[in-house]
Design a protein around this motif. Sequence first.
Motif, PDB file in Angstrom:
ATOM      1  N   GLN A  91       0.821  -1.222   0.000  1.00  0.00           N
ATOM      2  CA  GLN A  91       0.000   0.000   0.000  1.00  0.00           C
ATOM      3  C   GLN A  91       0.850   1.265   0.000  1.00  0.00           C
ATOM      4  O   GLN A  91       0.391   2.309  -0.446  1.00  0.00           O
ATOM      5  CB  GLN A  91      -0.895   0.043   1.241  1.00  0.00           C
ATOM      6  N   ALA A  94       2.252   1.179  -4.135  1.00  0.00           N
ATOM      7  CA  ALA A  94       1.509   0.707  -5.314  1.00  0.00           C
ATOM      8  C   ALA A  94       0.087   1.252  -5.331  1.00  0.00           C
ATOM      9  O   ALA A  94      -0.479   1.580  -4.280  1.00  0.00           O
ATOM     10  CB  ALA A  94       1.472  -0.822  -5.342  1.00  0.00           C
ATOM     11  N   GLU A  95      -0.477   1.306  -6.516  1.00  0.00           N
ATOM     12  CA  GLU A  95      -1.866   1.707  -6.673  1.00  0.00           C
ATOM     13  C   GLU A  95      -2.752   0.489  -6.400  1.00  0.00           C
ATOM     14  O   GLU A  95      -2.796  -0.455  -7.186  1.00  0.00           O
ATOM     15  CB  GLU A  95      -2.123   2.207  -8.096  1.00  0.00           C
ATOM     16  N   VAL A  96      -3.432   0.494  -5.263  1.00  0.00           N
ATOM     17  CA  VAL A  96      -4.342  -0.592  -4.893  1.00  0.00           C
ATOM     18  C   VAL A  96      -5.680  -0.316  -5.558  1.00  0.00           C
ATOM     19  O   VAL A  96      -6.279   0.734  -5.346  1.00  0.00           O
ATOM     20  CB  VAL A  96      -4.503  -0.702  -3.360  1.00  0.00           C
ATOM     21  N   VAL A  97      -6.155  -1.253  -6.379  1.00  0.00           N
ATOM     22  CA  VAL A  97      -7.438  -1.059  -7.051  1.00  0.00           C
ATOM     23  C   VAL A  97      -8.545  -1.912  -6.435  1.00  0.00           C
ATOM     24  O   VAL A  97      -9.714  -1.704  -6.741  1.00  0.00           O
ATOM     25  CB  VAL A  97      -7.336  -1.328  -8.577  1.00  0.00           C
ATOM     26  N   ILE A 112      -3.582  -4.815  -7.464  1.00  0.00           N
ATOM     27  CA  ILE A 112      -2.828  -3.588  -7.697  1.00  0.00           C
ATOM     28  C   ILE A 112      -2.563  -3.428  -9.192  1.00  0.00           C
ATOM     29  O   ILE A 112      -2.733  -4.373  -9.965  1.00  0.00           O
ATOM     30  CB  ILE A 112      -1.483  -3.562  -6.927  1.00  0.00           C
ATOM     31  N   ILE A 113      -2.133  -2.221  -9.552  1.00  0.00           N
ATOM     32  CA  ILE A 113      -1.693  -1.936 -10.913  1.00  0.00           C
ATOM     33  C   ILE A 113      -0.232  -1.531 -10.822  1.00  0.00           C
ATOM     34  O   ILE A 113       0.130  -0.686  -9.995  1.00  0.00           O
ATOM     35  CB  ILE A 113      -2.507  -0.775 -11.532  1.00  0.00           C
ATOM     36  N   ASP A 114       0.608  -2.126 -11.675  1.00  0.00           N
ATOM     37  CA  ASP A 114       2.010  -1.691 -11.659  1.00  0.00           C
ATOM     38  C   ASP A 114       2.135  -0.374 -12.424  1.00  0.00           C
ATOM     39  O   ASP A 114       1.172   0.073 -13.059  1.00  0.00           O
ATOM     40  CB  ASP A 114       2.937  -2.806 -12.151  1.00  0.00           C
ATOM     41  N   PRO A 115       3.266   0.302 -12.361  1.00  0.00           N
ATOM     42  CA  PRO A 115       3.398   1.629 -12.991  1.00  0.00           C
ATOM     43  C   PRO A 115       3.203   1.636 -14.505  1.00  0.00           C
ATOM     44  O   PRO A 115       2.946   2.687 -15.089  1.00  0.00           O
ATOM     45  CB  PRO A 115       4.825   2.056 -12.645  1.00  0.00           C
ATOM     46  N   TYR A 119      -2.028  -5.516 -14.369  1.00  0.00           N
ATOM     47  CA  TYR A 119      -2.969  -5.811 -13.279  1.00  0.00           C
ATOM     48  C   TYR A 119      -2.433  -7.016 -12.516  1.00  0.00           C
ATOM     49  O   TYR A 119      -2.170  -8.073 -13.110  1.00  0.00           O
ATOM     50  CB  TYR A 119      -4.316  -6.110 -13.913  1.00  0.00           C
TER      51      TYR A 119
END
Length: 136
Positions: A91, A94-97, A112-115, A119
Amino acid sequence: MYLELHVPNFDVVREFYSKLGFVIVWEREPEEYKGYLVMKKDADVICFWGGNEDIYTHEYFGKYSPETPRGYGVELVLQIADLETYYKQVQTFAEVVEPLQMKPWGLQDFRIIDPLGYYIRITSPHDILDERYAVK
């Protein structure tokens, strides 16, 4: 089988996947079509091809716009033993979706989504061949 992702920048990959706990096994710096990076975490191995803008002229993938989300329609899955601790760490960078939660098939996971837009589902260890994890 191992996984190979076509990426335009190895620096971004090295930084992000190192934070996920992957280590570099070997690397060939990008030079036209010869860039390659292999990273490993436990039994999971991800290979990254390209590392530069030449990925956009690939024989097959070159027909898609560079703006097409990386990995559209693909979900990468990592199995992590101490999922709650790992979730707290991930968290922070990373972008937690989708937050950590129990799923109908009896496993906890988060997404999460990597940079670059890939996915990733991070889940409890399990044997995917065991039918009890099939949603009924």
